[in-house]
Design a protein around this motif. Structure first.
Motif, PDB file in Angstrom:
ATOM      1  N   PHE A 137      48.325 -39.718  -1.795  1.00 35.01           N
ATOM      2  CA  PHE A 137      49.635 -40.408  -3.086  1.00 35.01           C
ATOM      3  C   PHE A 137      49.382 -39.432  -4.402  1.00 35.01           C
ATOM      4  N   VAL A 138      48.590 -38.430  -4.251  1.00 31.26           N
ATOM      5  CA  VAL A 138      48.175 -37.554  -5.170  1.00 31.26           C
ATOM      6  C   VAL A 138      48.497 -35.918  -5.123  1.00 31.26           C
ATOM      7  N   ARG A 139      49.181 -35.351  -5.244  1.00 30.73           N
ATOM      8  CA  ARG A 139      49.397 -33.924  -5.318  1.00 30.73           C
ATOM      9  C   ARG A 139      49.407 -32.882  -6.341  1.00 30.73           C
ATOM     10  N   GLY A 140      48.859 -32.173  -6.224  1.00 29.11           N
ATOM     11  CA  GLY A 140      47.897 -31.207  -6.447  1.00 29.11           C
ATOM     12  C   GLY A 140      48.824 -30.081  -6.623  1.00 29.11           C
ATOM     13  N   HIS A 141      48.941 -28.991  -7.743  1.00 26.61           N
ATOM     14  CA  HIS A 141      49.109 -27.898  -7.895  1.00 26.61           C
ATOM     15  C   HIS A 141      48.359 -26.505  -8.345  1.00 26.61           C
ATOM     16  N   ALA A 142      47.721 -25.765  -7.024  1.00 23.63           N
ATOM     17  CA  ALA A 142      46.660 -25.294  -7.735  1.00 23.63           C
ATOM     18  C   ALA A 142      47.318 -24.175  -8.503  1.00 23.63           C
ATOM     19  N   VAL A 143      45.763 -23.724  -9.385  1.00 22.18           N
ATOM     20  CA  VAL A 143      45.734 -23.007 -10.496  1.00 22.18           C
ATOM     21  C   VAL A 143      45.022 -21.600 -10.419  1.00 22.18           C
ATOM     22  N   ASP A 198      44.410 -34.494   4.949  1.00 29.29           N
ATOM     23  CA  ASP A 198      45.241 -35.595   3.979  1.00 29.29           C
ATOM     24  C   ASP A 198      44.895 -34.837   2.485  1.00 29.29           C
ATOM     25  N   ILE A 199      44.832 -33.733   2.205  1.00 25.54           N
ATOM     26  CA  ILE A 199      44.896 -33.255   0.670  1.00 25.54           C
ATOM     27  C   ILE A 199      45.958 -32.689   0.241  1.00 25.54           C
ATOM     28  N   ASN A 200      46.885 -33.263  -0.672  1.00 21.32           N
ATOM     29  CA  ASN A 200      48.414 -32.630  -0.794  1.00 21.32           C
ATOM     30  C   ASN A 200      48.169 -31.498  -1.744  1.00 21.32           C
ATOM     31  N   ILE A 201      48.123 -30.702  -1.784  1.00 18.57           N
ATOM     32  CA  ILE A 201      48.181 -29.116  -2.460  1.00 18.57           C
ATOM     33  C   ILE A 201      49.110 -28.436  -1.702  1.00 18.57           C
ATOM     34  N   SER A 202      50.054 -27.835  -3.131  1.00 17.38           N
ATOM     35  CA  SER A 202      51.126 -26.469  -2.838  1.00 17.38           C
ATOM     36  C   SER A 202      50.372 -25.769  -3.804  1.00 17.38           C
ATOM     37  N   PHE A 260      55.103 -45.951  -8.556  1.00 18.26           N
ATOM     38  CA  PHE A 260      54.817 -44.950  -8.483  1.00 18.26           C
ATOM     39  C   PHE A 260      54.844 -44.315  -6.654  1.00 18.26           C
ATOM     40  N   ASP A 261      55.736 -43.325  -6.987  1.00 18.14           N
ATOM     41  CA  ASP A 261      55.466 -42.378  -5.096  1.00 18.14           C
ATOM     42  C   ASP A 261      54.785 -41.784  -5.254  1.00 18.14           C
ATOM     43  N   GLU A 262      54.362 -40.765  -6.779  1.00 17.17           N
ATOM     44  CA  GLU A 262      53.675 -40.168  -6.444  1.00 17.17           C
ATOM     45  C   GLU A 262      52.636 -39.664  -7.394  1.00 17.17           C
ATOM     46  N   VAL A 263      51.799 -39.595  -7.548  1.00 16.12           N
ATOM     47  CA  VAL A 263      50.872 -38.671  -8.811  1.00 16.12           C
ATOM     48  C   VAL A 263      50.536 -36.925  -8.429  1.00 16.12           C
ATOM     49  N   VAL A 264      51.329 -36.426  -9.606  1.00 14.98           N
ATOM     50  CA  VAL A 264      51.454 -35.088  -9.612  1.00 14.98           C
ATOM     51  C   VAL A 264      50.333 -34.579 -10.810  1.00 14.98           C
ATOM     52  N   VAL A 265      48.998 -33.615 -10.263  1.00  5.68           N
ATOM     53  CA  VAL A 265      47.400 -32.331 -11.421  1.00  5.68           C
ATOM     54  C   VAL A 265      47.994 -30.818 -10.983  1.00  5.68           C
ATOM     55  N   PRO A 266      47.471 -30.783 -12.037  1.00  2.24           N
ATOM     56  CA  PRO A 266      46.319 -29.170 -12.133  1.00  2.24           C
ATOM     57  C   PRO A 266      45.437 -29.314 -11.292  1.00  2.24           C
ATOM     58  N   ASN A 267      45.408 -28.605 -10.717  1.00  2.00           N
ATOM     59  CA  ASN A 267      43.955 -28.027  -9.530  1.00  2.00           C
ATOM     60  C   ASN A 267      43.788 -27.011  -9.999  1.00  2.00           C
ATOM     61  N   GLY A 268      42.369 -26.926 -10.618  1.00  2.00           N
ATOM     62  CA  GLY A 268      42.033 -25.822 -10.444  1.00  2.00           C
ATOM     63  C   GLY A 268      40.240 -26.065 -10.331  1.00  2.00           C
ATOM     64  N   GLY A 288      39.596 -28.880  -8.714  1.00  2.00           N
ATOM     65  CA  GLY A 288      39.211 -29.415  -8.029  1.00  2.00           C
ATOM     66  C   GLY A 288      38.882 -31.532  -7.886  1.00  2.00           C
ATOM     67  N   GLY A 289      38.243 -31.288  -9.304  1.00  2.00           N
ATOM     68  CA  GLY A 289      37.386 -32.559  -9.463  1.00  2.00           C
ATOM     69  C   GLY A 289      38.583 -33.791 -10.233  1.00  2.00           C
ATOM     70  N   THR A 290      39.329 -33.445 -10.610  1.00  2.00           N
ATOM     71  CA  THR A 290      40.570 -34.142 -11.374  1.00  2.00           C
ATOM     72  C   THR A 290      41.190 -34.455  -9.995  1.00  2.00           C
ATOM     73  N   HIS A 291      41.778 -33.850  -9.076  1.00  2.00           N
ATOM     74  CA  HIS A 291      42.694 -34.031  -8.685  1.00  2.00           C
ATOM     75  C   HIS A 291      41.740 -35.071  -7.368  1.00  2.00           C
ATOM     76  N   ALA A 292      40.167 -34.995  -6.503  1.00  2.00           N
ATOM     77  CA  ALA A 292      39.804 -35.268  -6.309  1.00  2.00           C
ATOM     78  C   ALA A 292      38.854 -36.698  -6.619  1.00  2.00           C
ATOM     79  N   GLY A 293      38.763 -36.608  -7.743  1.00  2.00           N
ATOM     80  CA  GLY A 293      38.977 -38.008  -8.408  1.00  2.00           C
ATOM     81  C   GLY A 293      39.363 -38.804  -8.113  1.00  2.00           C
ATOM     82  N   LEU A 294      40.750 -38.473  -8.522  1.00  2.00           N
ATOM     83  CA  LEU A 294      41.761 -39.364  -8.696  1.00  2.00           C
ATOM     84  C   LEU A 294      42.326 -39.841  -6.988  1.00  2.00           C
ATOM     85  N   ALA A 295      41.881 -39.165  -6.179  1.00  2.00           N
ATOM     86  CA  ALA A 295      42.326 -38.837  -4.875  1.00  2.00           C
ATOM     87  C   ALA A 295      41.377 -39.934  -4.591  1.00  2.00           C
TER      88      ALA A 295
END
Length: 337
Positions: A220-226, A258-262, A191-199, A201-208
């Motif tokens: 490597f983990v890209r979050g989209h803020a919700v 180091d944190i990848n969020i849109s 995989f080139d990137e893993v994409v997650v919703p970021n509410g 922050g726990g799912t994103h942080a755990g994966l990161a």
């Protein structure tokens, strides 16, 4: 890889709430329709307990900690249609714990479908006591006060944070990163990137944290803020990633870079529908027959689609989208569609 392989998750109290690894599937039709970027999904929406969803991975460790502390009651907080609240009620029922949910009307909706259907209906079926607070209320402050009331009656109460996103809860997704890595190796996928919703922050942080220990790095983990702005979400996720790594005995030091969020698909705020969310939910359903929730997955998938259309991912690259569940929310958002 050797470092991650030696993570001793069994050191932490834990209860089994999943039926094993969730599948990774390729979305062939949607991939073709979007120009040939290979889109895969991690089906964390298909867990059996309580309707499934990402919060169960966190609750395996949170409920484990609660039981280890001798708790007989778990209290948590969330918005009116909180998926975390519903799954906390389900996990508590499975573990034989009483459950109280402190829910705020954080989303400006008063229609019956939102206030009484979806997760609210399921909370009742699961036997939880629900405290209905206005959107301006401090839910955690109320939860702590309620916990003290119950303690005065002789109950042993465990208070679980918003989204289950404490460092202990984040362990669930650190372990998921190892699971994803093992599945990718078994399927011969890189995989080139893993994409997650970021509410919260726990799912994103755990994966990161997990992928950092695998040598892939946090970006490597890209979050989209919700839930919050990209800036606020970045601060929260950085803090939780650092805390999770520390809990696992790692000494990595990180910065906001180091944190990848849109934050481009947050729209007017948490739980408020956007046109791009509606389009993403419809595209996934009509092309692949899969359902995204309107609060988390729908907005994050819209962000991933935009990233594909803007060339962030090239044809032939492999992107993994984590489907975090929350399908009951669709029934509460009937008017949005």
């Amino acid at each position: 890889m050797a470092v991650a392989a030696n993570i001793e998750f069994h050191r932490f109290p834990h209860v089994e709430l999943l039926e094993g690894p969730t599948p990774i599937q390729k979305l062939d039709r949607l991939s073709a329709s979007l120009g040939g970027v290979n889109i895969f999904v991690k089906r964390d929406d298909v867990m059996g307990l309580g309707g499934g969803g990402n919060k169960l991975r966190k609750l395996e460790f949170l409920v484990g900690q609660a039981i280890a502390q001798g708790a007989d009651t778990i209290v948590t907080v969330g918005a009116r249609q909180s998926n975390h609240a519903r799954l906390t009620a389900a996990a508590a029922a499975r573990a034989g714990l009483k459950c109280e949910l402190v829910l705020t009307r954080a989303v400006p909706r008063t229609d019956p479908a939102y206030t009484d259907n979806g997760n609210i209906l399921l909370n009742d079926l699961l036997g939880a006591v629900v405290h209905d607070l206005p959107g301006s209320a401090n839910a955690l402050e109320f939860a702590e006060a309620r916990a003290n009331e119950l303690r005065a009656l002789g109950r042993n109460v465990y208070v679980c944070p918003l989204g289950g996103s404490s460092p202990v809860g984040c362990l669930g997704y650190a372990r998921c990163a190892i699971e994803i890595d093992q599945q990718a190796q078994q399927q011969g996928i890189s995989f080139d990137e893993v994409v997650v919703p970021n509410g919260s922050g726990g799912t994103h942080a755990g994966l990161a944290a997990g992928f950092t220990l695998l040598g892939r790095g946090t970006t490597f983990v890209r979050g989209h803020a919700v839930l919050s702005s990209a800036e606020r979400s970045t601060q929260i996720t950085l803090e939780k990633t650092s805390q999770t790594l520390e809990l696992m005995g790692a000494s990595n030091r990180m910065s906001e870079a180091d944190i990848n969020i849109s934050g481009e698909h947050l729209g007017d705020g948490y739980g408020i529908p956007t046109d791009s969310m509606r389009a993403a939910v419809r595209a996934m359903a009509s092309t692949e027959g899969l359902l995204l929730d309107p609060v988390y997955g729908g907005k994050a998938f819209a962000g991933m689609i935009q990233d594909i259309e803007q060339g962030r991912y090239k044809p032939g690259q492999n992107v993994l989208f984590v489907m975090t569940g929350g399908i009951p929310g669709l029934y509460a958002y009937r008017s949005a569609f």
